[in-house]
Scaffold this motif. Sequence first.
Motif, PDB file in Angstrom:
ATOM      1  N   LEU A  27       0.826  -1.204   0.000  1.00  0.00           N
ATOM      2  CA  LEU A  27       0.000   0.000   0.000  1.00  0.00           C
ATOM      3  C   LEU A  27       0.859   1.253   0.000  1.00  0.00           C
ATOM      4  O   LEU A  27       0.576   2.220  -0.713  1.00  0.00           O
ATOM      5  CB  LEU A  27      -0.937  -0.005   1.207  1.00  0.00           C
ATOM      6  CG  LEU A  27      -2.186  -0.889   1.091  1.00  0.00           C
ATOM      7  CD1 LEU A  27      -2.852  -1.034   2.442  1.00  0.00           C
ATOM      8  CD2 LEU A  27      -3.159  -0.301   0.076  1.00  0.00           C
ATOM      9  N   CYS A  28       1.905   1.255   0.803  1.00  0.00           N
ATOM     10  CA  CYS A  28       2.808   2.410   0.865  1.00  0.00           C
ATOM     11  C   CYS A  28       3.499   2.653  -0.467  1.00  0.00           C
ATOM     12  O   CYS A  28       3.624   3.790  -0.926  1.00  0.00           O
ATOM     13  CB  CYS A  28       3.840   2.215   1.973  1.00  0.00           C
ATOM     14  SG  CYS A  28       3.166   2.268   3.654  1.00  0.00           S
ATOM     15  N   LEU A  29       3.949   1.582  -1.106  1.00  0.00           N
ATOM     16  CA  LEU A  29       4.656   1.722  -2.382  1.00  0.00           C
ATOM     17  C   LEU A  29       3.718   2.180  -3.501  1.00  0.00           C
ATOM     18  O   LEU A  29       4.105   2.979  -4.360  1.00  0.00           O
ATOM     19  CB  LEU A  29       5.321   0.394  -2.758  1.00  0.00           C
ATOM     20  CG  LEU A  29       6.499  -0.034  -1.876  1.00  0.00           C
ATOM     21  CD1 LEU A  29       6.966  -1.438  -2.260  1.00  0.00           C
ATOM     22  CD2 LEU A  29       7.659   0.953  -1.997  1.00  0.00           C
ATOM     23  N   LEU A  30       2.486   1.698  -3.498  1.00  0.00           N
ATOM     24  CA  LEU A  30       1.540   2.105  -4.533  1.00  0.00           C
ATOM     25  C   LEU A  30       0.990   3.502  -4.287  1.00  0.00           C
ATOM     26  O   LEU A  30       0.593   4.191  -5.235  1.00  0.00           O
ATOM     27  CB  LEU A  30       0.386   1.101  -4.609  1.00  0.00           C
ATOM     28  CG  LEU A  30       0.746  -0.310  -5.087  1.00  0.00           C
ATOM     29  CD1 LEU A  30      -0.489  -1.208  -5.065  1.00  0.00           C
ATOM     30  CD2 LEU A  30       1.343  -0.277  -6.494  1.00  0.00           C
ATOM     31  N   ALA A  31       0.998   3.948  -3.028  1.00  0.00           N
ATOM     32  CA  ALA A  31       0.450   5.262  -2.704  1.00  0.00           C
ATOM     33  C   ALA A  31       1.265   6.400  -3.283  1.00  0.00           C
ATOM     34  O   ALA A  31       0.744   7.489  -3.503  1.00  0.00           O
ATOM     35  CB  ALA A  31       0.347   5.425  -1.189  1.00  0.00           C
ATOM     36  N   ILE A  32       2.548   6.165  -3.548  1.00  0.00           N
ATOM     37  CA  ILE A  32       3.409   7.226  -4.063  1.00  0.00           C
ATOM     38  C   ILE A  32       3.343   7.321  -5.584  1.00  0.00           C
ATOM     39  O   ILE A  32       4.145   8.025  -6.199  1.00  0.00           O
ATOM     40  CB  ILE A  32       4.873   7.013  -3.630  1.00  0.00           C
ATOM     41  CG1 ILE A  32       5.408   5.694  -4.187  1.00  0.00           C
ATOM     42  CG2 ILE A  32       4.993   7.047  -2.112  1.00  0.00           C
ATOM     43  CD1 ILE A  32       6.880   5.459  -3.932  1.00  0.00           C
ATOM     44  N   LEU A  33       2.355   6.657  -6.184  1.00  0.00           N
ATOM     45  CA  LEU A  33       2.212   6.652  -7.646  1.00  0.00           C
ATOM     46  C   LEU A  33       0.852   7.211  -8.049  1.00  0.00           C
ATOM     47  O   LEU A  33       0.082   6.558  -8.771  1.00  0.00           O
ATOM     48  CB  LEU A  33       2.375   5.230  -8.191  1.00  0.00           C
ATOM     49  CG  LEU A  33       3.641   4.474  -7.788  1.00  0.00           C
ATOM     50  CD1 LEU A  33       3.566   3.026  -8.233  1.00  0.00           C
ATOM     51  CD2 LEU A  33       4.877   5.159  -8.353  1.00  0.00           C
ATOM     52  N   PRO A  34       0.504   8.423  -7.627  1.00  0.00           N
ATOM     53  CA  PRO A  34      -0.838   8.946  -7.927  1.00  0.00           C
ATOM     54  C   PRO A  34      -1.050   9.313  -9.393  1.00  0.00           C
ATOM     55  O   PRO A  34      -2.185   9.439  -9.843  1.00  0.00           O
ATOM     56  CB  PRO A  34      -0.923  10.195  -7.044  1.00  0.00           C
ATOM     57  CG  PRO A  34       0.492  10.658  -6.920  1.00  0.00           C
ATOM     58  CD  PRO A  34       1.309   9.389  -6.862  1.00  0.00           C
ATOM     59  N   GLU A 152       9.203   3.782   5.102  1.00  0.00           N
ATOM     60  CA  GLU A 152      10.623   4.018   4.829  1.00  0.00           C
ATOM     61  C   GLU A 152      10.995   3.556   3.418  1.00  0.00           C
ATOM     62  O   GLU A 152      11.717   4.261   2.690  1.00  0.00           O
ATOM     63  CB  GLU A 152      11.487   3.302   5.862  1.00  0.00           C
ATOM     64  CG  GLU A 152      11.419   3.910   7.255  1.00  0.00           C
ATOM     65  CD  GLU A 152      12.418   3.286   8.208  1.00  0.00           C
ATOM     66  OE1 GLU A 152      13.423   2.729   7.720  1.00  0.00           O
ATOM     67  OE2 GLU A 152      12.197   3.350   9.427  1.00  0.00           O
ATOM     68  N   LYS A 153      10.514   2.398   3.022  1.00  0.00           N
ATOM     69  CA  LYS A 153      10.818   1.896   1.674  1.00  0.00           C
ATOM     70  C   LYS A 153      10.232   2.821   0.613  1.00  0.00           C
ATOM     71  O   LYS A 153      10.881   3.119  -0.400  1.00  0.00           O
ATOM     72  CB  LYS A 153      10.273   0.479   1.509  1.00  0.00           C
ATOM     73  CG  LYS A 153      10.982  -0.556   2.378  1.00  0.00           C
ATOM     74  CD  LYS A 153      10.333  -1.926   2.248  1.00  0.00           C
ATOM     75  CE  LYS A 153      11.027  -2.951   3.156  1.00  0.00           C
ATOM     76  NZ  LYS A 153      10.370  -4.279   3.086  1.00  0.00           N
ATOM     77  N   ALA A 154       9.004   3.279   0.833  1.00  0.00           N
ATOM     78  CA  ALA A 154       8.378   4.181  -0.127  1.00  0.00           C
ATOM     79  C   ALA A 154       9.158   5.490  -0.235  1.00  0.00           C
ATOM     80  O   ALA A 154       9.313   6.043  -1.330  1.00  0.00           O
ATOM     81  CB  ALA A 154       6.932   4.457   0.284  1.00  0.00           C
ATOM     82  N   ALA A 155       9.651   5.980   0.910  1.00  0.00           N
ATOM     83  CA  ALA A 155      10.409   7.235   0.908  1.00  0.00           C
ATOM     84  C   ALA A 155      11.681   7.112   0.086  1.00  0.00           C
ATOM     85  O   ALA A 155      12.010   8.000  -0.718  1.00  0.00           O
ATOM     86  CB  ALA A 155      10.740   7.644   2.342  1.00  0.00           C
ATOM     87  N   TRP A 156      12.383   6.014   0.244  1.00  0.00           N
ATOM     88  CA  TRP A 156      13.631   5.851  -0.514  1.00  0.00           C
ATOM     89  C   TRP A 156      13.364   5.733  -2.009  1.00  0.00           C
ATOM     90  O   TRP A 156      14.168   6.201  -2.830  1.00  0.00           O
ATOM     91  CB  TRP A 156      14.405   4.645  -0.004  1.00  0.00           C
ATOM     92  CG  TRP A 156      15.093   4.882   1.306  1.00  0.00           C
ATOM     93  CD1 TRP A 156      14.873   4.236   2.483  1.00  0.00           C
ATOM     94  CD2 TRP A 156      16.130   5.850   1.567  1.00  0.00           C
ATOM     95  NE1 TRP A 156      15.694   4.738   3.461  1.00  0.00           N
ATOM     96  CE2 TRP A 156      16.481   5.726   2.924  1.00  0.00           C
ATOM     97  CE3 TRP A 156      16.777   6.803   0.784  1.00  0.00           C
ATOM     98  CZ2 TRP A 156      17.461   6.517   3.516  1.00  0.00           C
ATOM     99  CZ3 TRP A 156      17.749   7.600   1.365  1.00  0.00           C
ATOM    100  CH2 TRP A 156      18.081   7.447   2.711  1.00  0.00           C
ATOM    101  N   VAL A 157      12.234   5.125  -2.373  1.00  0.00           N
ATOM    102  CA  VAL A 157      11.876   5.057  -3.791  1.00  0.00           C
ATOM    103  C   VAL A 157      11.602   6.466  -4.331  1.00  0.00           C
ATOM    104  O   VAL A 157      12.047   6.830  -5.432  1.00  0.00           O
ATOM    105  CB  VAL A 157      10.637   4.163  -3.997  1.00  0.00           C
ATOM    106  CG1 VAL A 157      10.139   4.247  -5.440  1.00  0.00           C
ATOM    107  CG2 VAL A 157      10.967   2.715  -3.653  1.00  0.00           C
ATOM    108  N   VAL A 158      10.892   7.268  -3.549  1.00  0.00           N
ATOM    109  CA  VAL A 158      10.605   8.652  -3.959  1.00  0.00           C
ATOM    110  C   VAL A 158      11.893   9.437  -4.160  1.00  0.00           C
ATOM    111  O   VAL A 158      12.073  10.136  -5.170  1.00  0.00           O
ATOM    112  CB  VAL A 158       9.709   9.348  -2.914  1.00  0.00           C
ATOM    113  CG1 VAL A 158       9.614  10.846  -3.195  1.00  0.00           C
ATOM    114  CG2 VAL A 158       8.320   8.739  -2.913  1.00  0.00           C
TER     115      VAL A 158
END
Length: 417
Positions: A27-34, A152-158
Motif C-alpha cells: 500500500l505504501c509503495l503504490l500510494a506514491i504513484l498517484p 521508509e521503503k516508499a520514501a527511498w523510492v521517492v
Amino acid sequence: MTVLWLAVAIAASCVAIARSDARSTLLCLLAILPGTAAIILPLGGGTGVSPFWLFAIVMAGLTILFITRVRVLPRIAVVSLAFATWTALSLMCTTLFPNLMVFAPRGGIDEPVLEPLVLSPSQMGQVLYVFLGALIIVNASLFGKGWREGLEKAAWVVYALMAYELTAFFLGLPPLAPIFGNNEAYSFQTQTAFGLPRLHGPFLEPSQAGMFCGAMFAFSIGQRRRALMLASGVAAFATLGTTGIILVMVVILAVLLKSALRLVTSARFQLLPIVGSLFLLGVSAILVSSAPVILNAVEEATIGKGDTQSYEVRTAADQYAVGLFLQTGGLGVGMAANRPSSLLAATLGNLGVPGLLLFSTLIFMCIRSARGPLAAALAVYILGKVLAGPDFSDPTLWIFLAACAAEGASQELESSA
C-alpha cells in the motif's frame, strides 16, 4: 504503460491475499504513484484509476470478509466508517442548494471555473475513494503490521526517483512522465524556478512531494534515521515549493521548542537535540546562501509567494468555500462539489460541521493512539494538506492515517479482550 500498471496491481493483490504481512508495504509503495493509471474509465474523456485504488478495492473486499469475524471494531475504525458514511449522505446537500455557484473540480486549483451546483459522477467517485480509504484504516486497525518499514521503503523510492529527475533534467535523459504520469486526467511535468527544476519524483506536483518529504522528515527524526532525515530534508528543499520548505522548518522549530522545554523542566541536560536542530538550520542556511540561484528560488517559493497570482487565486477559493459553509447553514454543498486549495476549506465548504467534526475526531484519535514518529508524520502531513492539498482522494493521506491506526488499535483490542 496502462497494461504495466494493471499487471502491478494484479500482482500486488495476489501477494496481499497470500501474505498479510506484505499488505502495508504494498500500500505504501503504490500510494506514491498517484499519476499512474492501471485502467481508463470512459468518464470525462478518460479517467484513469491508479494501481493503489485497484489494490484498495481488493483490500476492501478482504476487510469486509474479516469484519464478519470480529465482534468489536476499534473506535478508530468506527469513526472512519462514520466519516465515509457522512460523505455519502452529504451528496443530498448538493440537491438542497441548486442556486449556488461552486468552483468546478475540473477547473484545477489555479484556474477555477464557477458553475451551478449539480450532482456529478466525480462526486460519487470521491465518495468511493473515501470509503476505500476508510476500509484501509479498518484493515490496518485489525491486522496492520509493518507500516513503519513500508513508509521508509516508499520514501527511498521517492528520493531515488527525484534524484533521477534532477539528473535527467541536466543530462537530457528520458523523463519520468511516460511511466509515472500516464494518467491523462492529470498534468505530470517538471516545473522550473530560476533555471532549476522543481522536483516532484512520482508525485503529481512539487507541493504534493513536499508534503510527503516534510512528513517523512518528522518521522525520521522520531525514528532516529539520520540518512532518511537528511534525504527527506534535502528532497523537501529540492521541490522549491512553499509547502515542503515550510513543513521542514516547522519540524525543526518544533524540535528546538521541545528540547528547550525539556531543558527547563527536566534536571537532565539534553544537548544533542538542540545541537542537532541548530546544525540542520545552519546547514540549510549555508546551502541556500551559497548559491544565489537557490536563494532566489527559495525566496520566491516562500516570501514572494504572497505576491503571485496563484496565491491570490487560491486564497480567494478558500474564502469562497468558507462563504459556502455559511450560506448552507453549516451543512456544506456536498462531497467534492466545490474545489478550494486547502483541506480545511474543502471540509468546511463541502462536508460542513458534521464532516469537520468526524474528520477532526479521526485525526485526533490516530495521533493520540500512535504518538511518536507516526503521529508526528501524520500531523505534519495534515498541516501540508491544510496549506495546499484539498483532495480526499490522495492515497498518501490514507496511508498515514492507516499507519497511525495500526499503531494504536492493537492495544485497544487487547485491552477490550
